[in-house]
Design a protein around this motif. Structure first.
Motif, mmCIF file in Angstrom:
data_model
loop_
_atom_site.group_PDB
_atom_site.id
_atom_site.type_symbol
_atom_site.label_atom_id
_atom_site.label_comp_id
_atom_site.label_asym_id
_atom_site.label_seq_id
_atom_site.Cartn_x
_atom_site.Cartn_y
_atom_site.Cartn_z
ATOM 1 N N ARG A 124 7.343 -15.572 -71.642
ATOM 2 C CA ARG A 124 7.237 -16.095 -70.280
ATOM 3 C C ARG A 124 6.323 -15.210 -69.434
ATOM 4 O O ARG A 124 5.473 -15.707 -68.683
ATOM 5 C CB ARG A 124 8.627 -16.187 -69.653
ATOM 6 N N ARG A 128 2.553 -16.014 -67.632
ATOM 7 C CA ARG A 128 2.220 -15.759 -66.223
ATOM 8 C C ARG A 128 0.921 -14.951 -66.119
ATOM 9 O O ARG A 128 0.060 -15.232 -65.276
ATOM 10 C CB ARG A 128 3.360 -15.009 -65.536
ATOM 11 N N ASP A 132 -2.705 -16.258 -64.519
ATOM 12 C CA ASP A 132 -3.427 -15.525 -63.475
ATOM 13 C C ASP A 132 -4.856 -15.216 -63.914
ATOM 14 O O ASP A 132 -5.810 -15.394 -63.142
ATOM 15 C CB ASP A 132 -2.678 -14.225 -63.151
ATOM 16 N N PHE A 159 1.736 -23.396 -65.605
ATOM 17 C CA PHE A 159 2.664 -23.431 -64.469
ATOM 18 C C PHE A 159 3.982 -24.071 -64.918
ATOM 19 O O PHE A 159 5.066 -23.558 -64.637
ATOM 20 C CB PHE A 159 2.074 -24.252 -63.314
ATOM 21 N N ARG A 160 3.880 -25.214 -65.606
ATOM 22 C CA ARG A 160 5.088 -25.920 -66.042
ATOM 23 C C ARG A 160 5.881 -25.111 -67.048
ATOM 24 O O ARG A 160 7.109 -25.001 -66.961
ATOM 25 C CB ARG A 160 4.709 -27.277 -66.654
ATOM 26 N N THR A 162 6.081 -21.981 -67.429
ATOM 27 C CA THR A 162 6.756 -20.822 -66.836
ATOM 28 C C THR A 162 7.825 -21.240 -65.835
ATOM 29 O O THR A 162 8.438 -20.393 -65.189
ATOM 30 C CB THR A 162 5.739 -19.892 -66.138
ATOM 31 N N GLY A 163 8.048 -22.563 -65.706
ATOM 32 C CA GLY A 163 9.109 -23.036 -64.827
ATOM 33 C C GLY A 163 8.709 -23.241 -63.385
ATOM 34 O O GLY A 163 9.563 -23.516 -62.534
ATOM 35 N N ASP A 164 7.402 -23.136 -63.078
ATOM 36 C CA ASP A 164 6.940 -23.350 -61.704
ATOM 37 C C ASP A 164 6.533 -24.821 -61.567
ATOM 38 O O ASP A 164 5.349 -25.162 -61.508
ATOM 39 C CB ASP A 164 5.749 -22.427 -61.405
ATOM 40 N N ARG A 167 4.384 -26.122 -58.425
ATOM 41 C CA ARG A 167 2.966 -25.754 -58.466
ATOM 42 C C ARG A 167 2.236 -26.493 -59.580
ATOM 43 O O ARG A 167 1.048 -26.773 -59.460
ATOM 44 C CB ARG A 167 2.819 -24.243 -58.621
ATOM 45 N N CYS A 168 2.936 -26.823 -60.649
ATOM 46 C CA CYS A 168 2.341 -27.638 -61.706
ATOM 47 C C CYS A 168 1.908 -28.981 -61.134
ATOM 48 O O CYS A 168 0.755 -29.406 -61.321
ATOM 49 C CB CYS A 168 3.337 -27.840 -62.848
ATOM 50 N N TYR A 171 -0.901 -28.558 -58.480
ATOM 51 C CA TYR A 171 -2.188 -28.203 -59.093
ATOM 52 C C TYR A 171 -2.832 -29.425 -59.741
ATOM 53 O O TYR A 171 -4.017 -29.701 -59.527
ATOM 54 C CB TYR A 171 -1.981 -27.090 -60.124
ATOM 55 N N THR A 199 10.585 -27.741 -69.406
ATOM 56 C CA THR A 199 9.521 -26.881 -69.942
ATOM 57 C C THR A 199 9.243 -27.205 -71.402
ATOM 58 O O THR A 199 8.584 -26.448 -72.113
ATOM 59 C CB THR A 199 9.904 -25.389 -69.836
#
Length: 205
Positions: A124, A128, A132, A159-160, A162-164, A167-168, A171, A199
């Motif tokens: 994970r 990230r 970045d 993004f997806r 990593t559980g965000d 933002r997925c 974006y 995920t």
């Protein structure tokens, strides 16, 4: 997989050592939603043999970046988990002023190799860091032109993964209109999974 012990010379310290490398990588043409080659349930996959680490200075690089030597080598590359070797390679690349695309690729491969050994917290974090670096590679133009669509798609998937989820979706809403058809179709599927808070890794279709 056909493996061989290849004698190589470290470009950093000059030490010669044996590295275990694949003689050939066969492309199945199949990918998952993170664009990793799909070879069924085989674990670990071939990525572990694409990285090498110098037993003297500890520098890690793609195995192909170590210069081959015909001299007899008495040292062998250290027996370190592949995901740590890829992490090390990313750190060396950043330290040496390497471009962000290279850094991102090392972290992405680190995540995949961590998955293979169920090192979930590490995978994970690697994702990230890859995310970045991929975003920065689009800004500093270190991302090759032929890989730009891959990276723009992959950022949303990372993004997806990593559980965000928010933002997925955000974006993909921004970039989906300029993605090639194969990626925009997949992005819509991933946005639906993000809405469900999933995920789950998918086959790329």
């Amino acid at each position: 997989m056909y493996l061989a012990d290849i004698g190589v010379k470290c470009p950093n310290c000059g030490i010669k050592f044996n590295s275990k490398q694949l003689l050939e990588v066969v492309d199945t043409g199949l990918r998952n939603s993170e664009l990793r080659q799909h070879v069924g349930d085989v674990k670990p996959q071939y990525e572990q043999y694409l990285i090498a680490t110098c037993p003297s200075c500890g520098k890690s690089l793609w195995g192909s970046e170590f210069l081959a030597t015909s001299e007899i080598c008495v040292l062998n590359q250290p027996n370190k988990p592949p995901h740590l070797q890829y992490r090390n390679a990313a750190i060396w690349a950043e330290r040496d002023g390497g471009n962000f695309f290279s850094v991102a690729m090392y972290y992405l491969y680190a995540a995949w190799c961590a998955d293979d050994v169920n090192a979930i917290p590490q995978s994970r974090e690697y994702r990230r860091l890859a995310l970045d670096a991929f975003r920065k590679s689009l800004i500093d133009v270190s991302c090759p032109a032929e890989s730009r669509s891959d990276v723009e798609y992959l950022i949303g998937e990372l993004f997806r993964r990593t559980g965000d989820f928010a933002r997925c979706r955000e974006y993909y809403q921004q970039v989906i209109a300029r993605l090639p058809a194969k990626y925009s179709t997949m992005a819509r599927r991933l946005m639906k999974l993000a809405e469900m808070g999933s995920t789950e890794l998918l086959d790329f279709e």
